[in-house]
Scaffold this active site. Sequence first.
Site, PDB file in Angstrom:
ATOM      1  N   TYR A  37     -13.583  -4.170  10.403  1.00 48.11           N
ATOM      2  CA  TYR A  37     -12.256  -3.535  10.399  1.00 48.11           C
ATOM      3  C   TYR A  37     -11.566  -3.725  11.749  1.00 48.11           C
ATOM      4  CZ  TYR A  37      -8.673   0.097  10.053  1.00 48.11           C
ATOM      5  OH  TYR A  37      -7.476   0.774  10.043  1.00 48.11           O
ATOM      6  N   SER A  88      -4.289  -0.921  14.468  1.00 44.97           N
ATOM      7  CA  SER A  88      -5.089   0.277  14.726  1.00 44.97           C
ATOM      8  C   SER A  88      -5.544   0.273  16.174  1.00 44.97           C
ATOM      9  CB  SER A  88      -6.319   0.306  13.811  1.00 44.97           C
ATOM     10  OG  SER A  88      -7.261   1.270  14.240  1.00 44.97           O
ATOM     11  N   GLY A 126       0.817  -1.210   0.000  1.00 43.32           N
ATOM     12  CA  GLY A 126       0.000   0.000   0.000  1.00 43.32           C
ATOM     13  C   GLY A 126       0.844   1.249   0.000  1.00 43.32           C
ATOM     14  N   ALA A 127       1.908   1.250  -0.818  1.00 39.79           N
ATOM     15  CA  ALA A 127       2.918   2.305  -0.756  1.00 39.79           C
ATOM     16  C   ALA A 127       2.663   3.469  -1.705  1.00 39.79           C
ATOM     17  CB  ALA A 127       4.304   1.706  -1.048  1.00 39.79           C
ATOM     18  N   ASN A 128       1.522   3.494  -2.362  1.00 39.91           N
ATOM     19  CA  ASN A 128       1.288   4.567  -3.325  1.00 39.91           C
ATOM     20  C   ASN A 128       0.640   5.805  -2.701  1.00 39.91           C
ATOM     21  OD1 ASN A 128      -1.130   2.590  -3.437  1.00 39.91           O
ATOM     22  ND2 ASN A 128      -1.988   4.494  -4.241  1.00 39.91           N
ATOM     23  N   GLY A 148      -0.750   7.833   1.370  1.00 41.10           N
ATOM     24  CA  GLY A 148      -0.915   7.828   2.811  1.00 41.10           C
ATOM     25  C   GLY A 148       0.297   7.373   3.592  1.00 41.10           C
ATOM     26  N   ILE A 149       0.032   6.602   4.644  1.00 39.52           N
ATOM     27  CA  ILE A 149       1.096   6.138   5.531  1.00 39.52           C
ATOM     28  C   ILE A 149       2.115   5.290   4.777  1.00 39.52           C
ATOM     29  CG2 ILE A 149       1.572   4.702   7.557  1.00 39.52           C
ATOM     30  CD1 ILE A 149      -1.216   5.447   8.592  1.00 39.52           C
ATOM     31  N   GLY A 150       1.628   4.443   3.865  1.00 37.34           N
ATOM     32  CA  GLY A 150       2.537   3.577   3.117  1.00 37.34           C
ATOM     33  C   GLY A 150       3.527   4.352   2.281  1.00 37.34           C
TER      34      GLY A 150
END
Length: 256
Positions: free
Chosen positions: A166, A141, A11-13, A15-17
């Site tokens: 979630y 989380s 998920g590096a594209n 936000g946090i990633g």
Amino acid sequence: MDTPKIALVTGANAGIGKETALALAKQGFQVWMLCRDASKGEEARADIQQQSQNKNIQLLLADLSNQQQIRQVIENLKAQISHLDVLVNNAGFMGYLQRTTTAEGIESTVAVNHLAYFLIAHLLLDKLKAAPQGRIVNVSSVMQKFARLDFDNLQFEKRYKPMQAYSVTKLMNVIFTKTLARRLAQTSVTVNCLDPGTVNTYITKTYSRFFRFLHDLSRPFLLTPAQGADTSIYLATSPEVSNLSGEFFFKRKKAK
């Protein structure tokens, strides 16, 4: 010439990633970005290269709800690296109002938030063990505190609620972290997880209209993605935690 350390961030594209990948790139890591969307991934890769002045940034593509795709992309990665110093399981999913399942029949939140973490970590264990000190960082989380596991309803066929699903998957991240840490206790690989805080990220795009409204009202008080990534980066790189495993962190501190 020293071989650079190697990291994989899911998920590096955005936000946090993305902020995690950027920080690792600035530290000289060879960074592999595992993303779902090719155009967004390429745009993020170019931006990380430009900001970090590190050209050793690679893009891998897979839908993390699809285990076949995960297996294929990880086998592709393993053929290209001798070891892996850091794995950051970051990609997350907040379910839609109606329960959905993947092509393999798994509830979507469980597939992305827990089983993808589990599968990627296990497929890469040999490469992590080949590093001087491999580290697995699982992004959980604060919502894990409000979850309870119902072993008769692990895929939410009954009483499906997006936020509840979630929260349960974030608790699964913690249990997985602690269990894997015990199993790797006699190796050089550590496993830790964290709460990044309440961050302004794109995960809210699947919220209901009402919750998106509340989220928009709270934006001025939310952490930036860079602030949210701080503990992930700390667990991935700091010598202070090199011997710690199986812990849950918040703001760089061990938490309950």
